[in-house]
Design an enzyme around this catalytic site. Structure first.
Site, PDB file in Angstrom:
ATOM      1  N   THR A 221      -7.533   9.625   8.355  1.00 38.28           N
ATOM      2  CA  THR A 221      -7.022   8.424   7.666  1.00 38.28           C
ATOM      3  C   THR A 221      -6.801   7.268   8.643  1.00 38.28           C
ATOM      4  OG1 THR A 221      -4.763   9.197   8.046  1.00 38.28           O
ATOM      5  CG2 THR A 221      -5.819   9.843   5.949  1.00 38.28           C
TER       6      THR A 221
ATOM      7  N   GLY B  25      -7.203   3.941  10.281  1.00 36.29           N
ATOM      8  CA  GLY B  25      -7.869   2.686   9.946  1.00 36.29           C
ATOM      9  C   GLY B  25      -8.032   2.439   8.464  1.00 36.29           C
ATOM     10  N   THR B  26      -7.273   3.170   7.641  1.00 35.82           N
ATOM     11  CA  THR B  26      -7.384   2.953   6.180  1.00 35.82           C
ATOM     12  C   THR B  26      -6.956   1.541   5.797  1.00 35.82           C
ATOM     13  OG1 THR B  26      -5.189   3.946   6.056  1.00 35.82           O
ATOM     14  CG2 THR B  26      -7.075   5.349   5.457  1.00 35.82           C
ATOM     15  N   GLY B  27      -5.917   1.056   6.458  1.00 34.67           N
ATOM     16  CA  GLY B  27      -5.422  -0.280   6.110  1.00 34.67           C
ATOM     17  C   GLY B  27      -6.371  -1.379   6.532  1.00 34.67           C
ATOM     18  N   CYS B  28      -6.920  -1.214   7.763  1.00 35.45           N
ATOM     19  CA  CYS B  28      -7.901  -2.211   8.234  1.00 35.45           C
ATOM     20  C   CYS B  28      -9.096  -2.234   7.303  1.00 35.45           C
ATOM     21  CB  CYS B  28      -8.372  -1.830   9.632  1.00 35.45           C
ATOM     22  SG  CYS B  28      -7.065  -1.638  10.812  1.00 35.45           S
TER      23      CYS B  28
ATOM     24  N   LYS C 198       0.833  -1.210   0.000  1.00 32.04           N
ATOM     25  CA  LYS C 198       0.000   0.000   0.000  1.00 32.04           C
ATOM     26  C   LYS C 198       0.866   1.258   0.000  1.00 32.04           C
ATOM     27  CE  LYS C 198      -1.670  -1.681   3.738  1.00 32.04           C
ATOM     28  NZ  LYS C 198      -2.408  -1.993   4.982  1.00 32.04           N
TER      29      LYS C 198
HETATM   30  N1  LIG Z   1      -4.765  10.323   1.816  1.00 35.01           N
HETATM   31  C1  LIG Z   1      -5.055   9.240   1.102  1.00 35.01           C
HETATM   32  N2  LIG Z   1      -5.714   9.363  -0.063  1.00 35.01           N
HETATM   33  C2  LIG Z   1      -6.055   8.284  -0.797  1.00 35.01           C
HETATM   34  N3  LIG Z   1      -5.766   7.026  -0.436  1.00 35.01           N
HETATM   35  C3  LIG Z   1      -5.098   6.848   0.733  1.00 35.01           C
HETATM   36  C4  LIG Z   1      -4.698   7.916   1.552  1.00 35.01           C
HETATM   37  N4  LIG Z   1      -4.054   7.397   2.642  1.00 35.01           N
HETATM   38  C5  LIG Z   1      -4.064   6.066   2.495  1.00 35.01           C
HETATM   39  N5  LIG Z   1      -4.668   5.737   1.341  1.00 35.01           N
HETATM   40  C6  LIG Z   1      -4.937   4.388   0.852  1.00 35.01           C
HETATM   41  O1  LIG Z   1      -5.465   3.684   1.978  1.00 35.01           O
HETATM   42  C7  LIG Z   1      -5.098   2.307   1.902  1.00 35.01           C
HETATM   43  C8  LIG Z   1      -4.357   1.926   3.171  1.00 35.01           C
HETATM   44  O2  LIG Z   1      -3.027   2.339   3.020  1.00 35.01           O
HETATM   45  P1  LIG Z   1      -2.137   2.793   4.297  1.00 35.01           P
HETATM   46  O3  LIG Z   1      -0.751   2.893   3.818  1.00 35.01           O
HETATM   47  O4  LIG Z   1      -2.766   3.964   4.925  1.00 35.01           O
HETATM   48  O5  LIG Z   1      -2.353   1.522   5.246  1.00 35.01           O
HETATM   49  P2  LIG Z   1      -1.982   1.400   6.792  1.00 35.01           P
HETATM   50  O6  LIG Z   1      -0.827   2.247   7.134  1.00 35.01           O
HETATM   51  O7  LIG Z   1      -1.853  -0.059   7.019  1.00 35.01           O
HETATM   52  O8  LIG Z   1      -3.283   1.952   7.480  1.00 35.01           O
HETATM   53  P3  LIG Z   1      -3.652   1.699   9.043  1.00 35.01           P
HETATM   54  O9  LIG Z   1      -3.213   2.895   9.769  1.00 35.01           O
HETATM   55  O10 LIG Z   1      -5.121   1.509   9.046  1.00 35.01           O
HETATM   56  O11 LIG Z   1      -2.938   0.483   9.455  1.00 35.01           O
HETATM   57  C9  LIG Z   1      -4.286   2.178   0.627  1.00 35.01           C
HETATM   58  O12 LIG Z   1      -5.113   1.830  -0.467  1.00 35.01           O
HETATM   59  C10 LIG Z   1      -3.739   3.580   0.425  1.00 35.01           C
HETATM   60  O13 LIG Z   1      -3.394   3.825  -0.934  1.00 35.01           O
HETATM   61  C1  LIG Z   2      -6.843  -2.700  17.043  1.00 36.37           C
HETATM   62  C2  LIG Z   2      -6.145  -2.072  15.875  1.00 36.37           C
HETATM   63  N1  LIG Z   2      -5.868  -2.828  14.798  1.00 36.37           N
HETATM   64  C3  LIG Z   2      -5.251  -2.278  13.722  1.00 36.37           C
HETATM   65  C4  LIG Z   2      -4.895  -0.949  13.745  1.00 36.37           C
HETATM   66  C5  LIG Z   2      -4.203  -0.364  12.546  1.00 36.37           C
HETATM   67  O1  LIG Z   2      -4.048   0.937  12.549  1.00 36.37           O
HETATM   68  C6  LIG Z   2      -5.204  -0.182  14.899  1.00 36.37           C
HETATM   69  N2  LIG Z   2      -4.879   1.142  14.977  1.00 36.37           N
HETATM   70  N3  LIG Z   2      -5.834  -0.755  15.952  1.00 36.37           N
HETATM   71 MG   LIG Z   3      -2.090  -0.964   8.698  1.00 35.74          MG
END
Ligand SMILES: Nc1ncnc2c1ncn2[C@@H]1O[C@H](COP(=O)(O)OP(=O)(O)OP(=O)(O)O)[C@@H](O)[C@H]1O
Ligand SMILES: Cc1ncc(CO)c(N)n1
Ligand SMILES: [Mg+2]
Length: 502
Positions: free
Chosen positions: A444, A446-449, A412
């Site tokens: 942003t 929880g975007t990854g979850c 990502k």
């Molecule tokens: N500002 C943004 N605009 C558009 N897409 C975004 C933005 N930030 C993150 N994304 C998208 O969100 C998704 C999650 O990516 P990210 O790198 O944020 O994951 P993460 O760090 O694991 O998130 P989390 O904090 O939930 O664990 C990907 O598809 C990424 O391209």
């Molecule tokens: C419980 C939990 N799982 C995943 C993430 C990822 O950001 C978070 N912040 N908290």
């Molecule tokens: Mg993540």
């Protein structure tokens, strides 16, 4: 000229898509044919006439708008982007030689529907590489030779249609001499609907012809199952997929199990949840973690598996090495549906969510799953390398990690900078980029979850990783674009899981 319309725009039901033909409609006229067909179940209408001048087309378009008022059936205009606004249409359908879809989106804004015709796998691939949100669906055809459209593209046939459909995560509608009797050949092609011209415009009884087409669609398993309640008054029972999240709790509701269940629900799946850890967490970070005893994680999973059918599993925060090892064993020995692993190590706020000695156990779990979705820092840890700072490095690391883990990797791009947030999907030597405009929002969390859960839910519907990842990316991008109202705390808030785009 910009006639930008604010969102949201309706997600089109492409099940039975009528393309008008003034000549074929004859003395009855287009409005009358459309009215009868829509009343009998047509779900989308495209006004197409290459001969009328603009003023005449606007007049006809406005008549159709009256006919469609209150039906929820969208009206698209063929080719002429500049007439969408004067007609008050919901959008436009453009061909390969018409306006560039990116330009059409710039002119019409986020509130308009844009469809694009495609005639080959290459054109489908190109359309799928457009920034997420540029086009809303693809027309694919002509399936069979057609008289209603100057045949500049050779017929693709049912097999060609299936091949094109497999190349894109975008909704797709088949077009080209589709009739009720030929529909059976399109079963299993994966299209979301069929577009018809003469089958309805030239029909003596458009309503009866519509009903015949809808019955053929139901037999072929194509389109949304719209069925009037039978004697029981209940809609036809259709199977809702079930998806399990094995993850931690985020009391702020933006990440973890809470985000997973929201994403599952927003995408039409039933959500189940096994807890691996409790966190004390807000938008400003994590102040404490209480891992669930590994034996109890196993008991939660086994009790569920003994009873509940699952179509997909998403694994998120594991917290401790013992839990990671326990879940790896369960995934290997007990879970027999697709698994998405979000290797949660550090949250966007920078809080460590995985014990240092657990990294190895998470890496050992990865080869057991079907897709791993690391962010930049997590990929670096799994590779033992520095974090990628460019798209080129991101691509290299995605390929290297996919080879090392022996499974698909979606690396990502949220942690990088730039006008787009690009994710790289590496599988069996194939590389695909999922591009989306970088959304200027601070929410942003929880975007990854949310993304990994959306992928699991979409795969439960579509059973194709390219389609699932693309549709999940589309959903997540919209969730970010609608997130500004979620400033719930002093830190980054959550995305909008139930945004109106879906
Ligand atoms: N500002 C943004 N605009 C558009 N897409 C975004 C933005 N930030 C993150 N994304 C998208 O969100 C998704 C999650 O990516 P990210 O790198 O944020 O994951 P993460 O760090 O694991 O998130 P989390 O904090 O939930 O664990 C990907 O598809 C990424 O391209
Ligand atoms: C419980 C939990 N799982 C995943 C993430 C990822 O950001 C978070 N912040 N908290
Ligand atoms: Mg993540």
């Amino acid at each position: 000229m910009s006639t930008r319309r604010a969102g949201p725009r309706p997600r089109p039901d492409l099940s039975l898509y009528l393309v008008t033909d003034t000549v074929l409609c004859g003395d009855r006229g287009v409005p009358a044919v459309v009215a009868e067909a829509v009343a009998a179940g047509v779900t989308c209408v495209q006004l197409r006439d290459k001969t009328l001048d603009d003023d005449s087309l606007v007049a006809l378009g406005r008549e159709l708008r009256q006919v469609l008022a209150g039906t929820g059936v969208p009206l698209l205009v063929d080719d002429r982007v500049h007439l969408v606004e004067p007609i008050g249409a919901d959008g436009v359908h453009i061909g390969q030689t018409d306006m560039d879809p990116v330009e059409a989106r710039r002119i019409l804004g986020e509130g308009a529907l844009i469809g694009l015709s495609t005639h080959s796998v290459g054109q489908v691939r190109a359309a799928s590489a457009l920034p997420v949100g540029t086009v809303d669906y693809l027309g694919m055809g002509p399936v069979w030779a057609t008289a209603t459209k100057a045949g500049h593209a050779p017929p693709i046939g049912p097999d060609g249609l299936a091949a094109m459909r497999a190349e894109s995560w975008l909704p797709a509608v088949a077009i080209g001499s589709v009739k009720a009797h030929s529909l059976a050949a399109l079963a299993g092609s994966g299209v979301d609907g069929v577009a018809v011209v003469s089958a309805l415009c030239a029909a003596d009884d458009p309503a009866a012809a519509t009903r015949e087409l809808r019955a053929a669609l139901a037999r072929a398993g194509i389109g949304r199952t719209a069925s009037a309640g039978g004697a029981s008054g209940k809609a036809s029972p259709h199977r809702v997929p079930s998806v399990l999240s094995i993850a931690g709790s985020d009391p702020s509701g933006g990440a973890g199990i809470q985000a997973d269940l929201k994403a599952f629900s927003a995408l039409g799946a039933h959500g189940c949840a096994v807890l691996t850890a409790l966190t004390a967490q807000s938008t400003q970070g994590v102040t404490g973690i209480h891992p669930v005893p590994a034996a109890f994680v196993r008991e939660q999973v086994e009790t569920l598996l003994a009873d509940v059918r699952l179509d997909a599993v998403k694994v998120g925060m594991l917290g401790s090495a013992e839990v990671a090892r326990k879940v790896a064993a369960l995934v290997r020995d007990r879970v027999d549906c697709p698994v998405v692993l979000d290797p949660v190590m550090v949250s966007t706020a920078g809080s460590r969510l995985l014990a240092t000695d657990a990294v190895e156990a998470v890496c050992a779990l990865a080869p057991e799953v079907d897709l791993v979705t690391p962010n930049g820092p997590e990929a670096a840890v799994m590779l033992g390398a520095a974090e990628a700072t460019t798209l080129a490095e991101q691509r290299e690391q995605a390929v290297a990690l996919a080879e090392r883990l022996g499974t698909r990797v979606l690396l990502k791009g949220g942690h990088l900078a730039g006008a787009e947030s690009v994710d790289v999907l590496a599988e069996e030597g194939r590389l695909r980029e999922l591009r989306a405009p970088r959304v200027d929002t601070r929410n942003t969390h929880g975007t990854g979850c949310t993304l990994s859960s959306a992928i699991a839910a979409e795969h439960a519907h579509h059973s194709d990783w390219g389609v699932a990842v693309g549709r999940a990316k589309h959903y997540l991008t919209r969730a970010l674009q609608e997130a500004d109202g979620l400033d719930i705390g002093a830190g980054p808030g959550p995305v909008h899981h139930f945004h109106p785009w879906w």
